[in-house]
Write a protein that holds these residues in place. Structure first.
Motif, PDB file in Angstrom:
ATOM      1  N   ILE A  46       4.335  -2.568  -1.733  1.00 42.51           N
ATOM      2  CA  ILE A  46       5.628  -2.841  -2.345  1.00 42.51           C
ATOM      3  C   ILE A  46       5.675  -2.072  -3.660  1.00 42.51           C
ATOM      4  O   ILE A  46       4.968  -2.412  -4.608  1.00 42.51           O
ATOM      5  CB  ILE A  46       5.820  -4.351  -2.591  1.00 42.51           C
ATOM      6  N   ASN A  47       6.476  -1.031  -3.695  1.00 43.25           N
ATOM      7  CA  ASN A  47       6.591  -0.187  -4.874  1.00 43.25           C
ATOM      8  C   ASN A  47       7.745  -0.699  -5.729  1.00 43.25           C
ATOM      9  O   ASN A  47       8.901  -0.595  -5.347  1.00 43.25           O
ATOM     10  CB  ASN A  47       6.818   1.271  -4.477  1.00 43.25           C
ATOM     11  N   THR A  48       7.395  -1.240  -6.888  1.00 40.20           N
ATOM     12  CA  THR A  48       8.402  -1.824  -7.775  1.00 40.20           C
ATOM     13  C   THR A  48       8.827  -0.861  -8.875  1.00 40.20           C
ATOM     14  O   THR A  48       9.629  -1.220  -9.721  1.00 40.20           O
ATOM     15  CB  THR A  48       7.845  -3.103  -8.430  1.00 40.20           C
ATOM     16  N   GLY A  49       8.264   0.346  -8.864  1.00 41.67           N
ATOM     17  CA  GLY A  49       8.577   1.302  -9.911  1.00 41.67           C
ATOM     18  C   GLY A  49       7.615   1.223 -11.077  1.00 41.67           C
ATOM     19  O   GLY A  49       7.757   1.946 -12.052  1.00 41.67           O
ATOM     20  N   LEU A  50       6.643   0.343 -11.007  1.00 39.06           N
ATOM     21  CA  LEU A  50       5.640   0.240 -12.059  1.00 39.06           C
ATOM     22  C   LEU A  50       4.533   1.255 -11.796  1.00 39.06           C
ATOM     23  O   LEU A  50       4.664   2.132 -10.954  1.00 39.06           O
ATOM     24  CB  LEU A  50       5.084  -1.180 -12.102  1.00 39.06           C
ATOM     25  N   ASP A  51       3.405   1.121 -12.489  1.00 43.36           N
ATOM     26  CA  ASP A  51       2.321   2.092 -12.383  1.00 43.36           C
ATOM     27  C   ASP A  51       1.806   2.257 -10.963  1.00 43.36           C
ATOM     28  O   ASP A  51       1.639   3.353 -10.475  1.00 43.36           O
ATOM     29  CB  ASP A  51       1.154   1.693 -13.300  1.00 43.36           C
ATOM     30  N   ARG A  52       1.527   1.168 -10.311  1.00 45.71           N
ATOM     31  CA  ARG A  52       0.993   1.232  -8.944  1.00 45.71           C
ATOM     32  C   ARG A  52       1.660   0.160  -8.099  1.00 45.71           C
ATOM     33  O   ARG A  52       2.122  -0.862  -8.613  1.00 45.71           O
ATOM     34  CB  ARG A  52      -0.519   1.064  -8.952  1.00 45.71           C
ATOM     35  N   PRO A  53       1.683   0.363  -6.786  1.00 39.38           N
ATOM     36  CA  PRO A  53       2.364  -0.615  -5.928  1.00 39.38           C
ATOM     37  C   PRO A  53       1.572  -1.911  -5.790  1.00 39.38           C
ATOM     38  O   PRO A  53       0.350  -1.934  -5.933  1.00 39.38           O
ATOM     39  CB  PRO A  53       2.471   0.102  -4.583  1.00 39.38           C
ATOM     40  N   VAL A  54       2.287  -2.983  -5.503  1.00 38.74           N
ATOM     41  CA  VAL A  54       1.678  -4.265  -5.186  1.00 38.74           C
ATOM     42  C   VAL A  54       1.312  -4.211  -3.705  1.00 38.74           C
ATOM     43  O   VAL A  54       2.131  -3.801  -2.882  1.00 38.74           O
ATOM     44  CB  VAL A  54       2.650  -5.422  -5.479  1.00 38.74           C
TER      45      VAL A  54
END
Length: 181
Positions: free
Chosen positions: A127-135
């Motif tokens: 799940i790519n939330t736009g943060l550093d790395r995906p969950v």
């Protein structure tokens, strides 16, 4: 007392799915359990010295605790909960980690599968939330179905909640611009 979600026109939050990683991860620890019990029993019956029997029993117990009990507790402690508004991920042994992702924020969902995971229809849901790395939801059973459900929930949530947020956030700006003239 009334539900604040219903006053704003939203439906109450409902749990869509609860799951944990695929149980396939417990196959090897279970084989280690069977082998450790068998080896410790055989060693306790064959060996003549008391200290040798105690050493074999202690080694078997240590193997059971480290190689069967810890993976089992880790598997039992990892939970993924998908609701109509969010995804909650819980896990960890010594340090508990809880993450929540709101559907209304928007994200990209992809599935990564190894050959073994494809055989069991599981996979890692990224799940790519736009943060550093995906969950990452690791080794999720029926990963394609989870990906489809998350995409649908995000689209449904974005269309209703995001619209309400946009209108409520835009109202104070409009009032200020009218008052400033």
């Amino acid at each position: 007392m009334t539900d604040p979600g219903r006053e704003q026109g939203r439906e109450p939050e409902r749990v869509v799915a609860r799951f944990r990683p695929h149980a396939r991860v417990l196959v090897l620890p279970s084989l280690v359990l069977i082998g450790s019990v068998g080896a410790a029993t055989y060693g306790a019956l064959v060996l003549e010295e008391l200290w040798q029997r105690l050493a074999v029993a202690g080694a078997g117990l240590l193997a059971i605790v480290l190689l069967w009990m810890l993976p089992l507790v880790r598997w039992l402690g990892t939970h993924y909960v998908v609701t109509t508004r969010r995804i909650a991920l819980r896990g960890g042994l010594a340090v508990r980690l809880r993450q929540e992702l709101l559907h209304s924020r928007g994200y990209d969902v992809s599935v990564r599968q190894s050959g073994l995971q494809r055989m069991f229809r599981s996979g890692d849901v990224l799940i790519n939330t736009g943060l550093d790395r995906p969950v990452i939801m690791r080794d999720v059973p029926r990963a394609d179905l989870v990906q489809d459900a998350l995409s649908e929930l995000m689209e449904a949530s974005t269309s209703s909640i995001a619209t309400v947020r946009r209108t409520t956030a835009a109202q104070p700006v409009l009032r200020r611009s009218r008052e400033g003239r």
